[in-house]
Structure formats: structure tokens, C-alpha cells
Design a protein around this motif. Structure first.
Motif, PDB file in Angstrom:
ATOM      1  N   GLU A 235       0.851  -1.184   0.000  1.00  0.00           N
ATOM      2  CA  GLU A 235       0.000   0.000   0.000  1.00  0.00           C
ATOM      3  C   GLU A 235       0.887   1.234   0.000  1.00  0.00           C
ATOM      4  O   GLU A 235       1.792   1.344   0.809  1.00  0.00           O
ATOM      5  CB  GLU A 235      -0.902   0.022   1.231  1.00  0.00           C
ATOM      6  CG  GLU A 235      -1.958  -1.036   1.210  1.00  0.00           C
ATOM      7  CD  GLU A 235      -2.962  -0.892   2.344  1.00  0.00           C
ATOM      8  OE1 GLU A 235      -3.117   0.237   2.886  1.00  0.00           O
ATOM      9  OE2 GLU A 235      -3.594  -1.892   2.686  1.00  0.00           O
ATOM     10  N   ARG A 236       0.599   2.151  -0.926  1.00  0.00           N
ATOM     11  CA  ARG A 236       1.386   3.387  -1.005  1.00  0.00           C
ATOM     12  C   ARG A 236       0.472   4.576  -0.819  1.00  0.00           C
ATOM     13  O   ARG A 236      -0.587   4.656  -1.441  1.00  0.00           O
ATOM     14  CB  ARG A 236       2.069   3.501  -2.367  1.00  0.00           C
ATOM     15  CG  ARG A 236       3.132   2.434  -2.531  1.00  0.00           C
ATOM     16  CD  ARG A 236       4.049   2.704  -3.659  1.00  0.00           C
ATOM     17  NE  ARG A 236       4.763   3.957  -3.485  1.00  0.00           N
ATOM     18  CZ  ARG A 236       5.473   4.518  -4.444  1.00  0.00           C
ATOM     19  NH1 ARG A 236       5.552   3.953  -5.619  1.00  0.00           N
ATOM     20  NH2 ARG A 236       6.112   5.637  -4.237  1.00  0.00           N
ATOM     21  N   ASP A 237       0.897   5.495   0.006  1.00  0.00           N
ATOM     22  CA  ASP A 237       0.166   6.732   0.190  1.00  0.00           C
ATOM     23  C   ASP A 237       0.275   7.531  -1.107  1.00  0.00           C
ATOM     24  O   ASP A 237       1.373   7.707  -1.648  1.00  0.00           O
ATOM     25  CB  ASP A 237       0.774   7.518   1.351  1.00  0.00           C
ATOM     26  CG  ASP A 237      -0.067   8.714   1.756  1.00  0.00           C
ATOM     27  OD1 ASP A 237      -0.534   9.455   0.870  1.00  0.00           O
ATOM     28  OD2 ASP A 237      -0.245   8.901   2.968  1.00  0.00           O
ATOM     29  N   VAL A 238      -0.829   8.006  -1.600  1.00  0.00           N
ATOM     30  CA  VAL A 238      -0.847   8.723  -2.873  1.00  0.00           C
ATOM     31  C   VAL A 238       0.028   9.971  -2.810  1.00  0.00           C
ATOM     32  O   VAL A 238       0.646  10.361  -3.797  1.00  0.00           O
ATOM     33  CB  VAL A 238      -2.295   9.097  -3.254  1.00  0.00           C
ATOM     34  CG1 VAL A 238      -2.352   9.895  -4.535  1.00  0.00           C
ATOM     35  CG2 VAL A 238      -3.143   7.848  -3.385  1.00  0.00           C
TER      36      VAL A 238
ATOM     37  N   VAL B 132      -5.399   5.186  -1.283  1.00  0.00           N
ATOM     38  CA  VAL B 132      -4.068   4.584  -1.370  1.00  0.00           C
ATOM     39  C   VAL B 132      -3.956   3.828  -2.689  1.00  0.00           C
ATOM     40  O   VAL B 132      -4.947   3.373  -3.251  1.00  0.00           O
ATOM     41  CB  VAL B 132      -3.786   3.614  -0.199  1.00  0.00           C
ATOM     42  CG1 VAL B 132      -3.733   4.357   1.121  1.00  0.00           C
ATOM     43  CG2 VAL B 132      -4.801   2.495  -0.135  1.00  0.00           C
ATOM     44  N   TYR B 133      -2.722   3.745  -3.175  1.00  0.00           N
ATOM     45  CA  TYR B 133      -2.438   2.873  -4.305  1.00  0.00           C
ATOM     46  C   TYR B 133      -2.107   1.496  -3.754  1.00  0.00           C
ATOM     47  O   TYR B 133      -1.394   1.364  -2.766  1.00  0.00           O
ATOM     48  CB  TYR B 133      -1.247   3.368  -5.122  1.00  0.00           C
ATOM     49  CG  TYR B 133      -1.610   4.371  -6.181  1.00  0.00           C
ATOM     50  CD1 TYR B 133      -2.486   4.045  -7.208  1.00  0.00           C
ATOM     51  CD2 TYR B 133      -1.064   5.643  -6.173  1.00  0.00           C
ATOM     52  CE1 TYR B 133      -2.823   4.961  -8.170  1.00  0.00           C
ATOM     53  CE2 TYR B 133      -1.395   6.566  -7.136  1.00  0.00           C
ATOM     54  CZ  TYR B 133      -2.273   6.216  -8.133  1.00  0.00           C
ATOM     55  OH  TYR B 133      -2.600   7.131  -9.083  1.00  0.00           O
ATOM     56  N   LEU B 134      -2.620   0.473  -4.402  1.00  0.00           N
ATOM     57  CA  LEU B 134      -2.328  -0.908  -4.045  1.00  0.00           C
ATOM     58  C   LEU B 134      -1.482  -1.493  -5.167  1.00  0.00           C
ATOM     59  O   LEU B 134      -1.925  -1.562  -6.315  1.00  0.00           O
ATOM     60  CB  LEU B 134      -3.619  -1.714  -3.885  1.00  0.00           C
ATOM     61  CG  LEU B 134      -4.642  -1.156  -2.899  1.00  0.00           C
ATOM     62  CD1 LEU B 134      -5.917  -1.991  -2.934  1.00  0.00           C
ATOM     63  CD2 LEU B 134      -4.064  -1.117  -1.502  1.00  0.00           C
TER      64      LEU B 134
ATOM     65  N   ASP C  42      -3.969  -0.794  -8.252  1.00  0.00           N
ATOM     66  CA  ASP C  42      -5.344  -0.346  -8.057  1.00  0.00           C
ATOM     67  C   ASP C  42      -5.333   0.869  -7.154  1.00  0.00           C
ATOM     68  O   ASP C  42      -4.369   1.113  -6.425  1.00  0.00           O
ATOM     69  CB  ASP C  42      -6.197  -1.430  -7.374  1.00  0.00           C
ATOM     70  CG  ASP C  42      -6.610  -2.551  -8.301  1.00  0.00           C
ATOM     71  OD1 ASP C  42      -6.725  -2.304  -9.520  1.00  0.00           O
ATOM     72  OD2 ASP C  42      -6.835  -3.672  -7.812  1.00  0.00           O
ATOM     73  N   PHE C  43      -6.422   1.617  -7.186  1.00  0.00           N
ATOM     74  CA  PHE C  43      -6.631   2.713  -6.248  1.00  0.00           C
ATOM     75  C   PHE C  43      -7.734   2.281  -5.301  1.00  0.00           C
ATOM     76  O   PHE C  43      -8.771   1.772  -5.728  1.00  0.00           O
ATOM     77  CB  PHE C  43      -7.035   3.994  -6.991  1.00  0.00           C
ATOM     78  CG  PHE C  43      -7.186   5.180  -6.074  1.00  0.00           C
ATOM     79  CD1 PHE C  43      -6.074   5.874  -5.656  1.00  0.00           C
ATOM     80  CD2 PHE C  43      -8.436   5.577  -5.638  1.00  0.00           C
ATOM     81  CE1 PHE C  43      -6.202   6.965  -4.809  1.00  0.00           C
ATOM     82  CE2 PHE C  43      -8.567   6.665  -4.789  1.00  0.00           C
ATOM     83  CZ  PHE C  43      -7.450   7.366  -4.370  1.00  0.00           C
TER      84      PHE C  43
END
Length: 99
Positions: free
Chosen positions: A42-45, A62-64, A78-79
Motif C-alpha cells: 500500500e502506497r500513500d498517494v 491509497v495505491y495498491l 489499483d486505487f
């Protein structure tokens, strides 16, 4: 049969399997959601370049990133918005094959 840039379905003992075409890692059966078996990050946008809204509104998603557990190649992104999406929608199907 190739189903994504780095995913393919191969006939193996016990049935058809989804494999990484880069390293051969077996993710799951052909009728399963490969994202359930991929490595999830998971990445913080806000950590991504040029992703701050010009309006100044806060970001709430978040971006997955889904990667192969064998070699780390990026399989899909994915978002996900926890405020709008149900938790079970986190690993969305992008392809659903009849096994």
C-alpha cells in the motif's frame, strides 16, 4: 495462455494454474483471484510525484501495488479509498476466468 503482461495460465498436474511468466512462480489456480496470492504494497498517494490536487483538497486513498512473490515484478496497481470502498473490494478482480 497469457492473460496479462506477466501472468499466464498453464496446465499443471491438478489443473490450470496462474504463473508469473517472468520467473515461473505459481500464484494460484486459474479460477482464483491472483491478487489474493500476490505481494501487496500500500502506497500513500501523497508519496507519488505530481499527485497533490491543485484544489488543495486532502487525498483519502491509497495505491495498491500487486507484485509477484517470486521475483517482485509489478503485476497490477489499483486505487483504494477506505472511506468509499468496502474492505472486501480491496483486492478487486481484474480478470475472472472459468477454470
Amino acid at each position: 495462455m497469457r492473460i496479462h503482461e506477466y501472468l499466464e495460465i498453464v496446465e499443471k498436474p491438478g489443473g490450470k494454474k496462474i504463473l508469473c511468466s517472468r520467473c515461473g512462480h505459481e500464484l494460484c489456480g486459474a479460477g482464483e483471484n491472483y491478487k489474493e496470492h500476490a505481494t501487496l504494497r500500500e502506497r500513500d498517494v501523497r508519496d507519488l510525484p505530481r499527485m497533490t490536487p491543485t484544489s488543495g483538497d486532502p487525498l483519502f486513498g491509497v495505491y495498491l501495488e500487486y507484485s509477484c512473490p517470486g521475483c517482485g515484478v509489478l503485476l497490477d496497481v489499483d486505487f483504494f479509498c477506505p472511506e468509499l470502498d468496502a474492505e472486501q473490494e480491496k483486492r478487486r478482480w481484474d480478470i475472472h476466468l472459468r477454470a
